[in-house]
Design a protein around this motif. Structure first.
Motif, mmCIF file in Angstrom:
data_model
loop_
_atom_site.group_PDB
_atom_site.id
_atom_site.type_symbol
_atom_site.label_atom_id
_atom_site.label_comp_id
_atom_site.label_asym_id
_atom_site.label_seq_id
_atom_site.Cartn_x
_atom_site.Cartn_y
_atom_site.Cartn_z
ATOM 1 N N CYS A 100 0.869 -1.179 0.000
ATOM 2 C CA CYS A 100 0.000 0.000 0.000
ATOM 3 C C CYS A 100 0.903 1.224 0.000
ATOM 4 O O CYS A 100 1.889 1.266 0.736
ATOM 5 N N CYS A 110 2.767 7.289 -11.452
ATOM 6 C CA CYS A 110 2.906 5.837 -11.520
ATOM 7 C C CYS A 110 2.639 5.415 -12.958
ATOM 8 O O CYS A 110 1.603 5.749 -13.536
ATOM 9 N N ALA A 131 -0.878 11.088 -8.788
ATOM 10 C CA ALA A 131 -1.693 11.115 -7.572
ATOM 11 C C ALA A 131 -1.151 12.168 -6.615
ATOM 12 O O ALA A 131 0.062 12.310 -6.468
ATOM 13 N N ALA A 137 -2.905 3.823 -2.921
ATOM 14 C CA ALA A 137 -2.968 2.794 -3.955
ATOM 15 C C ALA A 137 -2.443 1.487 -3.374
ATOM 16 O O ALA A 137 -1.653 1.495 -2.429
#
Length: 185
Positions: A100, A110, A131, A137
């Protein structure tokens, strides 16, 4: 505790409190649910997390620094803090365990990949996302979730990572690299 099992944090939360809640989450959940429980916890604590200063940790050749903040004694998970300089990037990699990632400050990009035989290193890009602070994520173990992270901005970014394995001896042990660029530091 609220109904969802996540404590209601009224002010800042430190790493020790996060670790305590993560220990509870993995102790109370089936192993195949650990990633989801940790992601849920991270969503709640990211806005209030107080990270450690690790300016004494050197920036690696790829432009980021990492520090293991905690490794569970039974190897259930490890907590890492990363700081990304502008332009920093990881090699293309997968992981040996679930993971995570939460963005504390700044923005992180990413790029995800599919395995293939035709391209260099056996992977082909299938897209990029960016992000910002508060985003969480998750990633499944290799060969799922092949990716690279990078800082696409001219500002420093900070992320918090929790992986489902003991990384106290080697923080890079979670990575399975692809392509010609080995994981350095």
């Amino acid at each position: 505790m609220p109904k969802e099992g996540i404590p209601s944090f009224q002010s800042t939360i430190n790493i020790a409190s996060l670790v305590q809640e993560a220990c509870t989450a993995v102790a109370c959940a089936a192993p195949d649910c650990h990633k989801d429980e940790i992601a849920h916890l991270m969503e709640h604590v990211l806005p209030r997390i107080q990270l450690e200063d690790f300016a004494d940790t050197p920036v690696n050749t790829r432009g980021y620094r990492r520090k293991v903040l905690y490794a569970h004694p039974s190897g259930f998970f490890s907590v890492l803090q990363l700081e990304w300089q502008p332009g920093a990037e990881t090699p293309v990699h997968g992981h040996n365990a679930w993971g995570c990632v939460g963005v504390i400050s700044g923005e992180i990009g990413c790029e995800t990949y599919d395995r293939c035989d035709a391209s260099e290193g056996g992977v082909r890009s299938n897209g990029k996302i960016t992000a910002g602070a508060g985003a969480v994520a998750t990633v499944n173990p290799n060969p799922e979730g092949i990716h690279r992270l990078f800082n696409p901005t001219d500002k420093v970014a900070t992320t918090l990572h929790i992986y489902g394995m003991d990384l106290s001896a080697n923080p890079c042990a979670v990575n399975v690299t692809y392509g010609s660029s080995a994981h350095r530091n």
